[in-house]
Design a protein around this motif. Structure first.
Motif, PDB file in Angstrom:
ATOM      1  N   GLN A  18       0.814  -1.212   0.000  1.00  0.00           N
ATOM      2  CA  GLN A  18       0.000   0.000   0.000  1.00  0.00           C
ATOM      3  C   GLN A  18       0.850   1.266   0.000  1.00  0.00           C
ATOM      4  N   ARG A  19       1.955   1.262   0.765  1.00  0.00           N
ATOM      5  CA  ARG A  19       2.736   2.482   0.960  1.00  0.00           C
ATOM      6  C   ARG A  19       3.996   2.556   0.101  1.00  0.00           C
ATOM      7  N   GLU A  20       4.676   1.427  -0.069  1.00  0.00           N
ATOM      8  CA  GLU A  20       5.966   1.421  -0.754  1.00  0.00           C
ATOM      9  C   GLU A  20       6.031   0.290  -1.778  1.00  0.00           C
ATOM     10  N   PRO A  21       5.127   0.260  -2.751  1.00  0.00           N
ATOM     11  CA  PRO A  21       5.141  -0.864  -3.700  1.00  0.00           C
ATOM     12  C   PRO A  21       6.428  -0.945  -4.512  1.00  0.00           C
ATOM     13  N   GLY A  22       7.121   0.166  -4.666  1.00  0.00           N
ATOM     14  CA  GLY A  22       8.357   0.161  -5.422  1.00  0.00           C
ATOM     15  C   GLY A  22       9.471  -0.625  -4.767  1.00  0.00           C
ATOM     16  N   GLN A  46      -2.401  -4.542  -8.912  1.00  0.00           N
ATOM     17  CA  GLN A  46      -2.691  -3.138  -9.196  1.00  0.00           C
ATOM     18  C   GLN A  46      -1.434  -2.315  -9.432  1.00  0.00           C
ATOM     19  N   THR A  47      -0.304  -2.773  -8.905  1.00  0.00           N
ATOM     20  CA  THR A  47       0.952  -2.035  -9.071  1.00  0.00           C
ATOM     21  C   THR A  47       1.949  -2.783  -9.949  1.00  0.00           C
ATOM     22  N   GLY A  48       1.491  -3.832 -10.620  1.00  0.00           N
ATOM     23  CA  GLY A  48       2.339  -4.545 -11.559  1.00  0.00           C
ATOM     24  C   GLY A  48       3.382  -5.442 -10.938  1.00  0.00           C
ATOM     25  N   ILE A  49       3.168  -5.861  -9.702  1.00  0.00           N
ATOM     26  CA  ILE A  49       4.118  -6.738  -9.014  1.00  0.00           C
ATOM     27  C   ILE A  49       3.745  -8.190  -9.297  1.00  0.00           C
ATOM     28  N   ALA A  50       4.721  -8.975  -9.745  1.00  0.00           N
ATOM     29  CA  ALA A  50       4.462 -10.380 -10.047  1.00  0.00           C
ATOM     30  C   ALA A  50       4.156 -11.156  -8.779  1.00  0.00           C
ATOM     31  N   ILE A  72       5.107 -13.597   1.655  1.00  0.00           N
ATOM     32  CA  ILE A  72       6.486 -13.113   1.692  1.00  0.00           C
ATOM     33  C   ILE A  72       6.687 -12.156   0.527  1.00  0.00           C
ATOM     34  N   ALA A  73       7.254 -11.005   0.813  1.00  0.00           N
ATOM     35  CA  ALA A  73       7.605 -10.042  -0.233  1.00  0.00           C
ATOM     36  C   ALA A  73       9.115 -10.070  -0.429  1.00  0.00           C
ATOM     37  N   LEU A  74       9.563 -10.336  -1.668  1.00  0.00           N
ATOM     38  CA  LEU A  74      10.972 -10.210  -2.002  1.00  0.00           C
ATOM     39  C   LEU A  74      11.246  -8.745  -2.305  1.00  0.00           C
ATOM     40  N   LEU A  75      12.213  -8.164  -1.610  1.00  0.00           N
ATOM     41  CA  LEU A  75      12.450  -6.730  -1.691  1.00  0.00           C
ATOM     42  C   LEU A  75      13.540  -6.392  -2.695  1.00  0.00           C
ATOM     43  N   SER A 149      10.925  -2.871   7.213  1.00  0.00           N
ATOM     44  CA  SER A 149      10.556  -2.262   5.930  1.00  0.00           C
ATOM     45  C   SER A 149       9.281  -1.442   6.027  1.00  0.00           C
ATOM     46  N   THR A 150       8.557  -1.557   7.127  1.00  0.00           N
ATOM     47  CA  THR A 150       7.260  -0.885   7.219  1.00  0.00           C
ATOM     48  C   THR A 150       7.215   0.232   8.257  1.00  0.00           C
ATOM     49  N   VAL A 151       8.078   0.175   9.257  1.00  0.00           N
ATOM     50  CA  VAL A 151       8.118   1.217  10.288  1.00  0.00           C
ATOM     51  C   VAL A 151       9.316   2.119  10.015  1.00  0.00           C
ATOM     52  N   PRO A 152       9.122   3.417   9.856  1.00  0.00           N
ATOM     53  CA  PRO A 152      10.269   4.308   9.664  1.00  0.00           C
ATOM     54  C   PRO A 152      11.221   4.223  10.855  1.00  0.00           C
ATOM     55  N   PHE A 153      12.487   3.935  10.581  1.00  0.00           N
ATOM     56  CA  PHE A 153      13.516   3.890  11.618  1.00  0.00           C
ATOM     57  C   PHE A 153      14.438   5.067  11.392  1.00  0.00           C
ATOM     58  N   VAL A 154      14.450   5.978  12.349  1.00  0.00           N
ATOM     59  CA  VAL A 154      15.169   7.240  12.200  1.00  0.00           C
ATOM     60  C   VAL A 154      16.374   7.244  13.137  1.00  0.00           C
ATOM     61  N   GLN A 155      17.561   7.404  12.572  1.00  0.00           N
ATOM     62  CA  GLN A 155      18.774   7.525  13.368  1.00  0.00           C
ATOM     63  C   GLN A 155      19.202   8.988  13.408  1.00  0.00           C
ATOM     64  N   VAL A 156      19.487   9.492  14.607  1.00  0.00           N
ATOM     65  CA  VAL A 156      19.798  10.911  14.781  1.00  0.00           C
ATOM     66  C   VAL A 156      21.195  11.064  15.369  1.00  0.00           C
TER      67      VAL A 156
END
Length: 252
Positions: A18-22, A46-50, A72-75, A149-156
């Motif tokens: 939904q958020r990062e299909p690329g 819908q996003t052309g992913i096999a 399972i999503a192959l990234l 891959s789904t939760v933003p991890f921010v390093q400061v």
């Protein structure tokens, strides 16, 4: 475990589609009829992913026997951390931010477990310092079970400066501390807030404690005096979820 970066589980994979299909190169689904899996196949189409259907045993081997729920999503690439500049955009998109801040958590498996809990609780980001803290190592990504891959991890670079920024943005800072007199179950977590947890052994550092708006504790009734940081993070996150009435219905 697959040599290629993967995400698995219904919720992490759905969120990616939904958020990062690329970031998804291919979707692998178990060979069984299930509405939730059919939904994922539709999102991928819908996003052309096999989409490939595989026996459940094959999916088990790919993710090292972890619970993949048939998806399972192959990234295209391994998950990476964001920097300070990403936080402003994250907060702008969140109606009522819920953040998890880890103060020098050094075990990558604890980081991975915290990311997994943050994903399950719907947290908007996990924040940690760059120095003296675990990053997105293979061990952390594996333990996160797709949540890296789904939760933003921010390093400061400077955690104290980031905490001051969050406070100025209207985020209330709650630090978890075993010596605090305010139980987390009696603390209002319904507004925009960040839950701060310290590293293994030392807990919150002195300056981090001082920057908190309030220190809270998890009531303990047994002989053990404290919880593992990832367990404590899950308790705090889901207390916020409970108070906000945001517990989702189980997937079909």
């Amino acid at each position: 475990m697959s040599a290629r970066p993967i995400a698995y589980g219904l919720h992490p994979v759905r969120t990616l589609l939904q958020r990062e299909p690329g970031t998804v190169a291919r979707l692998l689904l178990a060979e069984r009829e299930r509405p939730a899996l059919a939904e994922l196949a539709t999102l991928a189409a819908q996003t052309g992913i096999a989409v490939d259907q595989r026996p459940a045993a094959a999916l088990d081997r790919l993710c090292g026997g972890a619970t993949h729920q048939g998806a399972i999503a192959l990234l295209t690439a391994a998950p990476t951390a964001l920097d300070e500049n990403a936080l402003e955009g994250i907060l702008a998109q969140a109606t009522r931010p819920l953040l998890l801040v880890l103060d020098e958590v050094q075990d990558p498996r604890n980081l991975g477990a915290c990311l997994r809990s943050a994903d399950a609780a719907g947290a908007h980001a996990v924040i940690a310092p760059r120095r003296n803290a675990a990053g997105l190592t293979p061990a952390a990504i594996k333990t996160a079970a797709g949540a890296a891959s789904t939760v933003p991890f921010v390093q400061v670079g400077n955690l104290a400066r980031m905490l001051r920024f969050l406070h100025g943005a209207g985020i209330t800072l709650f630090g978890a501390d075993a010596s605090a007199t305010a139980p987390i179950y009696q603390t209002d977590l319904t507004g925009p807030c960040a839950l701060l947890l310290g590293g293994e052994g030392q807990g919150l550092r002195r300056l981090t404690r001082e920057l908190c708006d309030q220190l809270v504790s998890i009531p303990m009734t047994g002989a053990v005096g404290s919880l593992n940081v990832s367990v404590a993070a899950a308790v705090c996150l889901f207390e916020a979820v409970r108070q906000r009435g945001a517990c989702p219905a189980p997937p079909a």
